[in-house]
Design an enzyme around this catalytic site. Sequence first.
Site, PDB file in Angstrom:
ATOM      1  N   ASP A   1      24.091   9.940  72.676  1.00 26.64           N
ATOM      2  CA  ASP A   1      23.345  10.987  72.571  1.00 26.64           C
ATOM      3  C   ASP A   1      22.189  10.330  71.387  1.00 26.64           C
ATOM      4  O   ASP A   1      21.147  10.615  71.460  1.00 26.64           O
ATOM      5  CB  ASP A   1      23.151  12.570  73.343  1.00 26.64           C
ATOM      6  CG  ASP A   1      23.866  12.431  74.041  1.00 26.64           C
ATOM      7  OD1 ASP A   1      23.649  12.072  74.616  1.00 26.64           O
ATOM      8  OD2 ASP A   1      24.583  13.918  74.195  1.00 26.64           O
ATOM      9  N   GLY A   2      22.328  10.988  70.213  1.00 24.60           N
ATOM     10  CA  GLY A   2      22.012  10.370  69.134  1.00 24.60           C
ATOM     11  C   GLY A   2      21.318   9.095  69.005  1.00 24.60           C
ATOM     12  O   GLY A   2      20.082   8.605  68.767  1.00 24.60           O
TER      13      GLY A   2
ATOM     14  N   TYR B   1      20.895  21.565  69.757  1.00 23.60           N
ATOM     15  CA  TYR B   1      20.477  22.838  68.951  1.00 23.60           C
ATOM     16  C   TYR B   1      19.689  23.673  69.580  1.00 23.60           C
ATOM     17  O   TYR B   1      21.172  25.233  69.435  1.00 23.60           O
ATOM     18  CB  TYR B   1      19.543  22.378  67.778  1.00 23.60           C
ATOM     19  CG  TYR B   1      20.152  22.582  66.897  1.00 23.60           C
ATOM     20  CD1 TYR B   1      20.813  24.095  66.220  1.00 23.60           C
ATOM     21  CD2 TYR B   1      18.702  22.710  65.616  1.00 23.60           C
ATOM     22  CE1 TYR B   1      20.654  24.433  65.103  1.00 23.60           C
ATOM     23  CE2 TYR B   1      18.446  23.260  64.427  1.00 23.60           C
ATOM     24  CZ  TYR B   1      20.198  24.382  64.387  1.00 23.60           C
ATOM     25  OH  TYR B   1      20.288  24.741  63.046  1.00 23.60           O
TER      26      TYR B   1
ATOM     27  N   LEU C   1      20.843  25.791  71.901  1.00 19.31           N
ATOM     28  CA  LEU C   1      21.687  26.032  72.340  1.00 19.31           C
ATOM     29  C   LEU C   1      22.977  26.592  71.706  1.00 19.31           C
ATOM     30  O   LEU C   1      22.732  27.869  71.789  1.00 19.31           O
ATOM     31  CB  LEU C   1      22.474  24.826  73.933  1.00 19.31           C
ATOM     32  CG  LEU C   1      23.961  25.376  74.727  1.00 19.31           C
ATOM     33  CD1 LEU C   1      23.736  26.709  75.499  1.00 19.31           C
ATOM     34  CD2 LEU C   1      24.438  24.778  74.973  1.00 19.31           C
TER      35      LEU C   1
END
Length: 272
Positions: A56-57, A172, A174
């Site tokens: 994802d990053g 973040y 969440l």
Amino acid sequence: MHMRVGIYLNSKYAAGKDKYLSAIFSALERESIGYVEVKDISEIKTLDVLMVLGGDGTILGIASECAQYGVKILGINFGHMGFLTDFEANQITQALDTIVNGKFNTVKRSMLEITYKNKVYYALNEVVIQRCTTGNAFSNTVNLHAEIDCSTVDNFSSDGLIISTPTGSTAYSLSAGGAILTPNLEALIMTPICPHSLHSRPIVFSDKSTVQINQSEKNCTLNLIVDGKVVDTLKGFDKITVKKAERFAEFISVSGDNFFDKLLIKLNIWSK
């Protein structure tokens, strides 16, 4: 097929680079599909599709440029979570078949436009205005004044504030106690980080609104963090403006984009 494909591999996974890339190049050559190995993000301007091999990053790092030039993203998960990818590392063949056959849907994800002074940033997940935690600029709890459409929401005494898209609501936000928003919602969420209050709660609001954040009461050093990267250090009372961007990220999907299936699998909330 008149399509130009880019292949972008996170350098972290360079150990298996030759094996993965040679298979991809061979498959595209057989179908006479033009391709390029992208080593610098500036090379994507003429592409139709970018195959991203990473986590994802990796996708967050290139999403803004892909959105700017209208390049569709096909994510292959080499990372941990893979919320933004539609294929796993062992599904490269299926991913290639998807491109070759052209049998796929695309999913558009909204982005944020963040303005501070004369600088503009774009985020797929979130923007974080947070206390500085390093060096001489270290600050404790900060006081942030938040407005939505020029109306005061609250003065937050906290470690900072997160403003996220529905896509970023599972990141973040969440972890900080924010609600999960389904990707098709036309909404944003503001989530305080460790609020020093009995009443501060995450707030979901229309993505047609404009948010403005600035310091109140005391002057601390803040970090401006866009999709996990510190992009600026803020001092003083200048306002940060956040709104939905006109550009969007477009992802290739073959799974029907069943959000709740992905939620169950990726976050391991329950067993099926």
